[in-house]
Design a protein around this motif. Structure first.
Motif, PDB file in Angstrom:
ATOM      1  N   GLY A 223       0.791  -1.228   0.000  1.00 51.83           N
ATOM      2  CA  GLY A 223       0.000   0.000   0.000  1.00 51.83           C
ATOM      3  C   GLY A 223       0.818   1.270   0.000  1.00 51.83           C
ATOM      4  O   GLY A 223       0.264   2.365   0.149  1.00 51.83           O
ATOM      5  N   LEU A 224       2.132   1.188  -0.172  1.00 48.67           N
ATOM      6  CA  LEU A 224       2.965   2.392  -0.171  1.00 48.67           C
ATOM      7  C   LEU A 224       2.776   3.200  -1.451  1.00 48.67           C
ATOM      8  O   LEU A 224       2.514   2.640  -2.522  1.00 48.67           O
ATOM      9  N   ARG A 225       2.898   4.499  -1.328  1.00 46.27           N
ATOM     10  CA  ARG A 225       2.914   5.366  -2.505  1.00 46.27           C
ATOM     11  C   ARG A 225       4.285   5.291  -3.163  1.00 46.27           C
ATOM     12  O   ARG A 225       5.263   4.915  -2.526  1.00 46.27           O
ATOM     13  N   ILE A 226       4.358   5.724  -4.418  1.00 43.47           N
ATOM     14  CA  ILE A 226       5.637   5.700  -5.111  1.00 43.47           C
ATOM     15  C   ILE A 226       6.639   6.630  -4.427  1.00 43.47           C
ATOM     16  O   ILE A 226       7.837   6.332  -4.369  1.00 43.47           O
ATOM     17  N   SER A 227       6.158   7.744  -3.868  1.00 48.07           N
ATOM     18  CA  SER A 227       7.060   8.674  -3.181  1.00 48.07           C
ATOM     19  C   SER A 227       7.695   8.026  -1.961  1.00 48.07           C
ATOM     20  O   SER A 227       8.827   8.346  -1.591  1.00 48.07           O
ATOM     21  N   ASP A 228       6.960   7.092  -1.335  1.00 45.89           N
ATOM     22  CA  ASP A 228       7.481   6.418  -0.143  1.00 45.89           C
ATOM     23  C   ASP A 228       8.392   5.248  -0.498  1.00 45.89           C
ATOM     24  O   ASP A 228       9.411   5.025   0.154  1.00 45.89           O
ATOM     25  N   VAL A 229       8.024   4.505  -1.541  1.00 48.04           N
ATOM     26  CA  VAL A 229       8.850   3.349  -1.904  1.00 48.04           C
ATOM     27  C   VAL A 229      10.186   3.809  -2.495  1.00 48.04           C
ATOM     28  O   VAL A 229      11.197   3.106  -2.383  1.00 48.04           O
ATOM     29  N   LYS A 230      10.199   4.996  -3.101  1.00 52.16           N
ATOM     30  CA  LYS A 230      11.455   5.520  -3.653  1.00 52.16           C
ATOM     31  C   LYS A 230      12.477   5.826  -2.550  1.00 52.16           C
ATOM     32  O   LYS A 230      13.676   5.718  -2.773  1.00 52.16           O
ATOM     33  N   LYS A 231      11.988   6.207  -1.384  1.00 48.77           N
ATOM     34  CA  LYS A 231      12.914   6.559  -0.294  1.00 48.77           C
ATOM     35  C   LYS A 231      13.034   5.458   0.754  1.00 48.77           C
ATOM     36  O   LYS A 231      13.721   5.622   1.766  1.00 48.77           O
ATOM     37  N   LEU A 232      12.387   4.316   0.512  1.00 49.31           N
ATOM     38  CA  LEU A 232      12.394   3.217   1.474  1.00 49.31           C
ATOM     39  C   LEU A 232      13.799   2.631   1.608  1.00 49.31           C
ATOM     40  O   LEU A 232      14.446   2.282   0.618  1.00 49.31           O
ATOM     41  N   LYS A 233      14.284   2.532   2.851  1.00 45.73           N
ATOM     42  CA  LYS A 233      15.621   1.999   3.128  1.00 45.73           C
ATOM     43  C   LYS A 233      15.512   0.645   3.826  1.00 45.73           C
ATOM     44  O   LYS A 233      14.484   0.323   4.436  1.00 45.73           O
ATOM     45  N   TRP A 234      16.593  -0.116   3.740  1.00 52.34           N
ATOM     46  CA  TRP A 234      16.618  -1.407   4.439  1.00 52.34           C
ATOM     47  C   TRP A 234      16.464  -1.214   5.943  1.00 52.34           C
ATOM     48  O   TRP A 234      15.872  -2.066   6.623  1.00 52.34           O
ATOM     49  N   SER A 235      16.933  -0.095   6.446  1.00 53.69           N
ATOM     50  CA  SER A 235      16.814   0.171   7.881  1.00 53.69           C
ATOM     51  C   SER A 235      15.372   0.454   8.298  1.00 53.69           C
ATOM     52  O   SER A 235      15.065   0.472   9.491  1.00 53.69           O
ATOM     53  N   ASP A 236      14.465   0.685   7.306  1.00 52.28           N
ATOM     54  CA  ASP A 236      13.047   0.913   7.611  1.00 52.28           C
ATOM     55  C   ASP A 236      12.295  -0.389   7.848  1.00 52.28           C
ATOM     56  O   ASP A 236      11.117  -0.370   8.215  1.00 52.28           O
ATOM     57  N   ILE A 237      12.970  -1.515   7.601  1.00 51.85           N
ATOM     58  CA  ILE A 237      12.348  -2.832   7.807  1.00 51.85           C
ATOM     59  C   ILE A 237      13.020  -3.533   8.980  1.00 51.85           C
ATOM     60  O   ILE A 237      14.227  -3.755   8.980  1.00 51.85           O
ATOM     61  N   GLU A 238      12.221  -3.850   9.975  1.00 51.86           N
ATOM     62  CA  GLU A 238      12.744  -4.539  11.155  1.00 51.86           C
ATOM     63  C   GLU A 238      11.723  -5.574  11.615  1.00 51.86           C
ATOM     64  O   GLU A 238      10.520  -5.267  11.742  1.00 51.86           O
ATOM     65  N   ASP A 239      12.173  -6.793  11.811  1.00 55.63           N
ATOM     66  CA  ASP A 239      11.283  -7.893  12.204  1.00 55.63           C
ATOM     67  C   ASP A 239      10.124  -8.055  11.223  1.00 55.63           C
ATOM     68  O   ASP A 239       8.963  -8.241  11.611  1.00 55.63           O
ATOM     69  N   ASN A 240      10.454  -7.914   9.920  1.00 55.00           N
ATOM     70  CA  ASN A 240       9.458  -8.073   8.854  1.00 55.00           C
ATOM     71  C   ASN A 240       8.318  -7.057   8.932  1.00 55.00           C
ATOM     72  O   ASN A 240       7.193  -7.340   8.500  1.00 55.00           O
ATOM     73  N   ILE A 241       8.598  -5.888   9.489  1.00 48.52           N
ATOM     74  CA  ILE A 241       7.609  -4.811   9.537  1.00 48.52           C
ATOM     75  C   ILE A 241       8.244  -3.541   8.987  1.00 48.52           C
ATOM     76  O   ILE A 241       9.331  -3.135   9.405  1.00 48.52           O
ATOM     77  N   ILE A 242       7.540  -2.913   8.027  1.00 52.93           N
ATOM     78  CA  ILE A 242       7.985  -1.625   7.500  1.00 52.93           C
ATOM     79  C   ILE A 242       7.492  -0.531   8.438  1.00 52.93           C
ATOM     80  O   ILE A 242       6.309  -0.479   8.794  1.00 52.93           O
ATOM     81  N   LYS A 243       8.390   0.328   8.856  1.00 50.55           N
ATOM     82  CA  LYS A 243       8.014   1.497   9.643  1.00 50.55           C
ATOM     83  C   LYS A 243       8.563   2.718   8.915  1.00 50.55           C
ATOM     84  O   LYS A 243       9.778   2.884   8.791  1.00 50.55           O
ATOM     85  N   ILE A 244       7.658   3.569   8.440  1.00 49.20           N
ATOM     86  CA  ILE A 244       8.086   4.705   7.622  1.00 49.20           C
ATOM     87  C   ILE A 244       7.137   5.888   7.838  1.00 49.20           C
ATOM     88  O   ILE A 244       5.933   5.696   8.065  1.00 49.20           O
ATOM     89  N   ARG A 245       7.698   7.087   7.785  1.00 44.56           N
ATOM     90  CA  ARG A 245       6.869   8.288   7.829  1.00 44.56           C
ATOM     91  C   ARG A 245       6.507   8.667   6.395  1.00 44.56           C
ATOM     92  O   ARG A 245       7.377   8.927   5.576  1.00 44.56           O
ATOM     93  N   MET A 246       5.231   8.672   6.088  1.00 44.50           N
ATOM     94  CA  MET A 246       4.793   8.908   4.716  1.00 44.50           C
ATOM     95  C   MET A 246       5.095  10.347   4.297  1.00 44.50           C
ATOM     96  O   MET A 246       4.869  11.291   5.060  1.00 44.50           O
ATOM     97  N   GLN A 247       5.604  10.479   3.084  1.00 46.94           N
ATOM     98  CA  GLN A 247       6.017  11.794   2.609  1.00 46.94           C
ATOM     99  C   GLN A 247       4.844  12.744   2.453  1.00 46.94           C
ATOM    100  O   GLN A 247       4.940  13.921   2.770  1.00 46.94           O
ATOM    101  N   LYS A 248       3.698  12.242   1.985  1.00 43.04           N
ATOM    102  CA  LYS A 248       2.559  13.115   1.704  1.00 43.04           C
ATOM    103  C   LYS A 248       1.883  13.599   2.973  1.00 43.04           C
ATOM    104  O   LYS A 248       1.612  14.793   3.132  1.00 43.04           O
ATOM    105  N   THR A 249       1.568  12.688   3.881  1.00 49.85           N
ATOM    106  CA  THR A 249       0.770  13.035   5.063  1.00 49.85           C
ATOM    107  C   THR A 249       1.608  13.229   6.324  1.00 49.85           C
ATOM    108  O   THR A 249       1.092  13.716   7.329  1.00 49.85           O
TER     109      THR A 249
END
Length: 368
Positions: A223-249
């Motif tokens: 469900g990520l936006r393209i703006s979020d997947v473009k900046k997604l880093k390996w460090s944003d994934i921990e224990d098989n969970i993505i944790k990211i601050r969405m760029q738009k909202t």
């Protein structure tokens, strides 16, 4: 003792080389940046040097005129002649430079439209009649009703900025000019359509179709936006969970990685971007996605945001509740997510209505 000047000539470096000149000064405590539409070229020879010297001479003349006008203001003279010199195109572009990517592009598009309609028009010259002509102009260019509403809104928002900065006295009334908002249809992919796409590579001129295919499919299951997947880093994934601050909202989302999503991740690295080679050009991506859909015989108007729609509808149709899906998408309000439930309800109604009637209607017997 050195006397501080009221007006300064400043310059901004351009991407292609050279500089754009503008004036900086204050009017009753408010900072004004006046774009002159004068440019210094890269100085390679005597001709360039002479050209730049002439440009500086013109800018200095304008600067001296502004100083005289400001001195007149201090003695109670109105500022109308000064304010009327602010070019709408330059002002909107200046505001756009401080915005995020999507807003910046939208504002620059409006600036270009305004300049194409009436080159050199000032902020003070934009009235209701101009808005009406602008609406007709972008209709002729093939803009949709919702795009027309958006562009008219952008132009009025920039005029509102100018009003607050004292560059214009009033906002033009644009009531009734913008067309009514049309609720867009939501395109999404079913699991069968995703399977069909998976069997086909994205048509590419270079031998790396996965740079669009994998991020798109990954977003269909996160469900990520393209703006979020473009900046997604390996460090944003921990224990098989993505944790990211969405760029738009700017909302923080936590999305568990499903087995489907993991299929489209590249080989794990210790750091850096996960999808580092996604093309930057949005039009290029959309064209490739549509070609991909056509090749896979998927009759959908494919663009990258369809992946997000697909994630929402797939999770809801698989039994997830609306609140959970809302949190996964990073929506601030669950009513935003409700649109996907409505789409599914329509699909369910069509499915139920497709069942043949158990009793066939028979013609009434004619009475003798």
């Amino acid at each position: 003792m050195k006397v501080r000047e009221k007006v300064h000539i400043n310059k901004r470096k351009l991407k292609g080389g050279g500089y754009a000149l503008h004036l900086d000064y204050r009017i009753r405590g408010k900072r004004i940046r006046e774009f002159l539409r004068l440019y210094l070229v890269p100085q390679r020879n005597a001709t360039d040097k002479n050209r730049n010297e002439e440009t500086i001479r013109i800018a200095t003349e304008i600067k001296n005129r502004r100083i005289r006008e400001l001195e007149s203001v201090e003695h109670g003279v109105k500022l109308d002649s000064l304010r009327n010199d602010v070019i709408a195109y330059d002002y909107i572009k200046m505001k756009a430079e401080k915005m995020n990517h999507n807003s910046r592009n939208g504002n620059i598009a409006v600036a270009k439209d305004v300049n194409a309609m009436s080159e050199g028009i000032t902020l003070a010259e934009i009235d209701r009649a101009f808005f009406q002509r602008y609406a007709e102009f972008i209709i002729e260019k093939g803009n949709s009703p919702n795009s027309i509403r958006q562009k008219l809104g952008i132009l009025r928002a920039r005029l509102h900025n100018a009003l607050k900065e004292g560059l214009i006295d009033t906002l033009p009334d644009i009531s009734g000019i913008a067309p009514k908002y049309i609720k867009p249809e939501i395109d999404f992919l079913t699991i069968d359509e995703l399977r069909a796409l998976l069997q086909i590579d994205v048509p590419e001129k270079i031998p790396n179709p996965l740079k669009i295919k994998n991020p798109f499919m990954f977003c269909c299951f996160t469900g990520l936006r393209i703006s979020d997947v473009k900046k997604l880093k390996w460090s944003d994934i921990e224990d098989n969970i993505i944790k990211i601050r969405m760029q738009k909202t700017k909302e923080i989302v936590r999305v568990p990685l499903s087995e489907n999503a993991k299929m489209f991740l590249p080989e794990r690295k210790t750091e850096g971007l996960i999808f580092s080679d996604i093309p930057k050009n949005a039009t290029y991506i959309s064209n490739k996605l549509r070609a991909w859909a056509a090749e896979a015989k998927v009759n959908k108007n494919l663009h990258f945001h369809v992946s997000r729609h697909s994630f929402a509808t797939l999770t809801l149709s698989s039994g997830a509740d609306l609140y959970t899906v809302s949190k996964l998408l990073g929506h601030r309000n669950v009513t935003t997510t409700q649109v996907y439930a409505t789409v599914l309800d329509q699909g369910r109604k069509k499915a139920v209505d497709s069942i043949p009637r158990i009793l066939q209607e028979s013609p009434q017997n004619d009475k003798a």
